[in-house]
Motif scaffolding. Sequence first.
Motif, short mmCIF file in Angstrom:
data_model
loop_
_atom_site.label_atom_id
_atom_site.label_comp_id
_atom_site.label_asym_id
_atom_site.label_seq_id
_atom_site.Cartn_x
_atom_site.Cartn_y
_atom_site.Cartn_z
N GLU A 281 6.60 24.33 18.52
CA GLU A 281 7.64 23.55 17.87
C GLU A 281 8.37 22.71 18.91
O GLU A 281 8.68 23.17 20.00
CB GLU A 281 8.63 24.49 17.19
N LEU B 217 5.62 19.60 15.54
CA LEU B 217 4.79 20.38 16.45
C LEU B 217 4.12 19.46 17.46
O LEU B 217 3.84 18.29 17.16
CB LEU B 217 3.72 21.15 15.67
N TYR C 178 7.10 28.13 10.53
CA TYR C 178 7.57 26.75 10.56
C TYR C 178 7.93 26.32 9.14
O TYR C 178 7.24 26.65 8.18
CB TYR C 178 6.49 25.82 11.11
N THR D 224 9.71 20.60 10.32
CA THR D 224 9.51 21.04 11.70
C THR D 224 8.42 20.19 12.34
O THR D 224 7.39 19.90 11.71
CB THR D 224 9.08 22.52 11.74
#
Length: 179
Positions: free
Chosen positions: A118, A100, A94, A98
């Motif tokens: 993700e 999550l 990642y 990014t």
Amino acid sequence: MSSPQSPQSPQPSQQPKQGIACLGVLGVVALVVILLVVINRGGGGSSDDADASPSPYVPSSAPYTPPGDPYTPTTDPYASGDPYSSPSPEPSPYTSGTCLNGTLPDSTTAQSVSGVEEVSCSASDAHYKVIETVPLSTDLSRCNGNPRTQYAFSYRYTLNGATINSYVYCLVGLGSYAR
């Protein structure tokens, strides 16, 4: 006065006789080897060899026949790139920015976590945003140097049980997960 007698030395004529005899034996052995090679290559076979023929192999049952044409591939092995390269054993780590989902434990010690994936940062289940990635480490305290860090997440990539790479992700909470 008498002079002492010197011992007699062996006759030098015996050594050449032994050498000649040794050469004669080697010559006979070489001749026998040459004759055996000529005979085995077909130069001196018996008349019985000409009449003999090998017997054909007859299987006891029908041979195995795979279903379908074994010479027609069902998929093109070259369609997906190099067929000799193995797929990467780990996904890309990642990167900053990014987002999550999932739920991370509120702990500074390593714990097993599953279900973190993700997602789009605009998704309703986006809970965390990566602000820093630390490769080759599982030490969560590496995120202490980033004052924006609210959560730390470590992940190990393994192959056959052996760790091949690891990352620490420094995260900020989004929405109700923000601290």
